[in-house]
Design a protein around this motif. Structure first.
Motif, mmCIF file in Angstrom:
data_model
loop_
_atom_site.group_PDB
_atom_site.id
_atom_site.type_symbol
_atom_site.label_atom_id
_atom_site.label_comp_id
_atom_site.label_asym_id
_atom_site.label_seq_id
_atom_site.Cartn_x
_atom_site.Cartn_y
_atom_site.Cartn_z
ATOM 1 N N GLU A 190 60.732 12.964 42.934
ATOM 2 C CA GLU A 190 60.798 12.093 41.976
ATOM 3 C C GLU A 190 59.349 11.506 41.276
ATOM 4 O OE1 GLU A 190 63.081 7.720 41.055
ATOM 5 O OE2 GLU A 190 63.140 8.606 43.185
ATOM 6 N N LEU A 191 58.398 11.330 42.113
ATOM 7 C CA LEU A 191 57.098 11.027 41.420
ATOM 8 C C LEU A 191 56.664 12.067 40.682
ATOM 9 C CD1 LEU A 191 54.595 9.005 41.337
ATOM 10 C CD2 LEU A 191 53.791 10.127 43.427
ATOM 11 N N GLU A 192 56.670 13.390 40.928
ATOM 12 C CA GLU A 192 56.185 14.400 40.212
ATOM 13 C C GLU A 192 56.715 14.170 38.758
ATOM 14 O OE1 GLU A 192 56.084 18.015 41.953
ATOM 15 O OE2 GLU A 192 54.419 17.394 43.466
ATOM 16 N N GLY A 193 58.135 14.148 38.896
ATOM 17 C CA GLY A 193 59.341 14.019 37.654
ATOM 18 C C GLY A 193 58.576 12.856 36.694
ATOM 19 N N GLU A 194 58.447 11.710 37.392
ATOM 20 C CA GLU A 194 58.022 10.605 36.565
ATOM 21 C C GLU A 194 56.601 10.901 35.943
ATOM 22 O OE1 GLU A 194 58.367 6.528 38.200
ATOM 23 O OE2 GLU A 194 59.701 7.453 39.869
ATOM 24 N N VAL A 195 55.610 11.500 36.851
ATOM 25 C CA VAL A 195 54.199 11.822 36.022
ATOM 26 C C VAL A 195 54.594 12.690 34.869
ATOM 27 C CG1 VAL A 195 52.284 12.902 36.641
ATOM 28 C CG2 VAL A 195 53.234 11.479 38.367
ATOM 29 N N MET A 196 55.358 13.744 35.013
ATOM 30 C CA MET A 196 55.722 14.654 33.899
ATOM 31 C C MET A 196 56.059 14.132 32.703
ATOM 32 S SD MET A 196 54.201 17.504 34.688
ATOM 33 C CE MET A 196 54.474 18.319 33.403
ATOM 34 N N ARG A 197 57.087 13.273 32.973
ATOM 35 C CA ARG A 197 57.814 12.326 31.879
ATOM 36 C C ARG A 197 56.738 11.557 31.085
ATOM 37 N NH1 ARG A 197 62.070 12.568 35.253
ATOM 38 N NH2 ARG A 197 61.512 10.792 36.337
ATOM 39 N N LEU A 198 55.848 11.069 31.581
ATOM 40 C CA LEU A 198 54.750 10.166 31.255
ATOM 41 C C LEU A 198 53.641 11.099 30.462
ATOM 42 C CD1 LEU A 198 53.839 7.543 34.018
ATOM 43 C CD2 LEU A 198 55.181 7.193 31.869
ATOM 44 N N LEU A 199 53.358 12.146 30.866
ATOM 45 C CA LEU A 199 52.621 13.155 30.384
ATOM 46 C C LEU A 199 53.142 13.652 29.073
ATOM 47 C CD1 LEU A 199 50.944 15.019 33.453
ATOM 48 C CD2 LEU A 199 49.832 13.321 31.896
ATOM 49 N N TRP A 200 54.369 14.039 29.217
ATOM 50 C CA TRP A 200 55.025 14.545 27.914
ATOM 51 C C TRP A 200 55.086 13.412 26.630
ATOM 52 C CZ3 TRP A 200 59.276 16.773 31.765
ATOM 53 C CH2 TRP A 200 58.982 17.960 32.097
ATOM 54 N N LYS A 201 55.382 12.127 27.011
ATOM 55 C CA LYS A 201 55.257 11.281 25.978
ATOM 56 C C LYS A 201 53.823 11.062 25.324
ATOM 57 C CE LYS A 201 58.725 8.273 27.785
ATOM 58 N NZ LYS A 201 59.240 7.025 28.591
ATOM 59 N N HIS A 202 52.845 11.268 26.115
ATOM 60 C CA HIS A 202 51.455 11.289 25.554
ATOM 61 C C HIS A 202 50.759 12.413 25.639
ATOM 62 C CE1 HIS A 202 52.788 7.511 27.295
ATOM 63 N NE2 HIS A 202 52.020 6.871 26.401
ATOM 64 N N VAL A 203 50.367 12.843 24.345
ATOM 65 C CA VAL A 203 49.862 14.081 23.868
ATOM 66 C C VAL A 203 48.503 14.332 24.478
ATOM 67 C CG1 VAL A 203 49.299 15.930 22.131
ATOM 68 C CG2 VAL A 203 51.345 14.538 21.970
ATOM 69 N N ASP A 204 47.803 13.291 24.500
ATOM 70 C CA ASP A 204 46.494 13.258 24.771
ATOM 71 C C ASP A 204 46.323 13.360 25.993
ATOM 72 O OD1 ASP A 204 45.500 13.190 22.087
ATOM 73 O OD2 ASP A 204 45.558 11.018 21.955
ATOM 74 N N PRO A 205 45.094 13.921 26.828
ATOM 75 C CA PRO A 205 44.823 13.992 28.128
ATOM 76 C C PRO A 205 44.839 12.488 28.594
ATOM 77 C CG PRO A 205 43.563 15.548 27.179
ATOM 78 C CD PRO A 205 44.042 14.902 26.126
ATOM 79 N N MET A 206 45.131 12.139 29.856
ATOM 80 C CA MET A 206 45.192 10.883 30.419
ATOM 81 C C MET A 206 44.452 10.948 31.840
ATOM 82 S SD MET A 206 48.864 9.663 29.317
ATOM 83 C CE MET A 206 48.447 7.964 29.830
ATOM 84 N N SER A 207 43.760 9.722 32.212
ATOM 85 C CA SER A 207 43.260 9.636 33.470
ATOM 86 C C SER A 207 44.267 9.241 34.691
ATOM 87 C CB SER A 207 42.228 8.591 33.676
ATOM 88 O OG SER A 207 42.663 7.220 33.321
ATOM 89 N N ALA A 208 44.322 9.231 35.858
ATOM 90 C CA ALA A 208 45.259 8.786 36.742
ATOM 91 C C ALA A 208 45.345 7.361 36.583
ATOM 92 C CB ALA A 208 44.656 9.176 38.292
ATOM 93 N N ARG A 209 44.238 6.570 36.377
ATOM 94 C CA ARG A 209 44.288 5.031 36.107
ATOM 95 C C ARG A 209 45.281 4.799 34.764
ATOM 96 N NH1 ARG A 209 42.867 2.863 40.833
ATOM 97 N NH2 ARG A 209 40.815 3.206 41.215
ATOM 98 N N ASP A 210 45.205 5.643 33.866
ATOM 99 C CA ASP A 210 45.712 5.489 32.466
ATOM 100 C C ASP A 210 47.395 5.563 32.881
ATOM 101 O OD1 ASP A 210 43.728 5.039 30.985
ATOM 102 O OD2 ASP A 210 43.374 7.276 30.531
ATOM 103 N N LEU A 211 47.657 6.639 33.682
ATOM 104 C CA LEU A 211 49.046 6.793 34.088
ATOM 105 C C LEU A 211 49.652 5.619 35.017
ATOM 106 C CD1 LEU A 211 48.743 10.795 34.868
ATOM 107 C CD2 LEU A 211 50.282 9.547 32.943
ATOM 108 N N GLN A 212 48.797 5.094 35.991
ATOM 109 C CA GLN A 212 49.108 4.154 36.918
ATOM 110 C C GLN A 212 49.825 3.002 35.979
ATOM 111 O OE1 GLN A 212 46.004 3.215 39.174
ATOM 112 N NE2 GLN A 212 47.200 3.231 41.156
ATOM 113 N N ASP A 213 48.847 2.748 34.908
ATOM 114 C CA ASP A 213 49.379 1.544 34.110
ATOM 115 C C ASP A 213 50.727 1.646 33.381
ATOM 116 O OD1 ASP A 213 46.907 0.212 34.721
ATOM 117 O OD2 ASP A 213 45.880 1.157 32.929
ATOM 118 N N LEU A 214 51.193 3.077 33.155
ATOM 119 C CA LEU A 214 52.361 3.131 32.433
ATOM 120 C C LEU A 214 53.589 3.089 33.312
ATOM 121 C CD1 LEU A 214 51.332 6.034 30.168
ATOM 122 C CD2 LEU A 214 51.590 3.801 29.571
#
Length: 125
Positions: free
Chosen positions: A11-35
């Motif tokens: 489930e975590l991998e799925g959530e991470v992928m959904r977040l990355l798909w919503k944001h085209v620009d590369p993101m840090s792990a901290r950026d992802l954590q905030d979402l």
């Protein structure tokens, strides 16, 4: 409690992928954590998930130092879903039956969309 699972396996991998798909620009792990809107994964847990996704070819890592490492999806969510559907068909014992079973679950809008897509495809020949 430490070690208590807050998500189902994968489930975590799925959530991470959904977040990355919503944001085209590369993101840090901290950026992802905030979402995250639900339980926020620990930084190290998130990095572990991102590393696993990278090994699976779903994430691209960029950056030259730990503090500048960024992640982005290697392909769009639509491409991933399409590939997953084709993979499932390839694994089916009876491809014909699997396609018919899938088609039987589609709503009218999905059927109309597919008919429209097939009409455009055949008119290009």
């Amino acid at each position: 409690m430490a070690g208590e699972r807050t998500r189902e396996r994968g489930e975590l991998e799925g959530e991470v992928m959904r977040l990355l798909w919503k944001h085209v620009d590369p993101m840090s792990a901290r950026d992802l954590q905030d979402l995250f809107t639900g339980p926020v994964p620990a930084y190290t847990t998130l990095l572990t998930a991102l590393t696993r996704l990278e090994k699976k070819g779903q994430v691209i890592r960029s950056g030259d130092s730990p503090r500048k490492v960024r992640f982005q999806a290697s392909r769009s969510g639509e491409d991933f879903t399409s590939d997953s559907m084709l993979s499932a068909l390839d694994r089916a014992g009876d491809r014909h039956a699997a396609l018919l079973a899938f088609a039987g679950t589609l709503d009218d809008d999905d059927v109309a969309l597919l008919k429209s897509a097939f009409g455009r495809k055949s008119s290009k020949r």
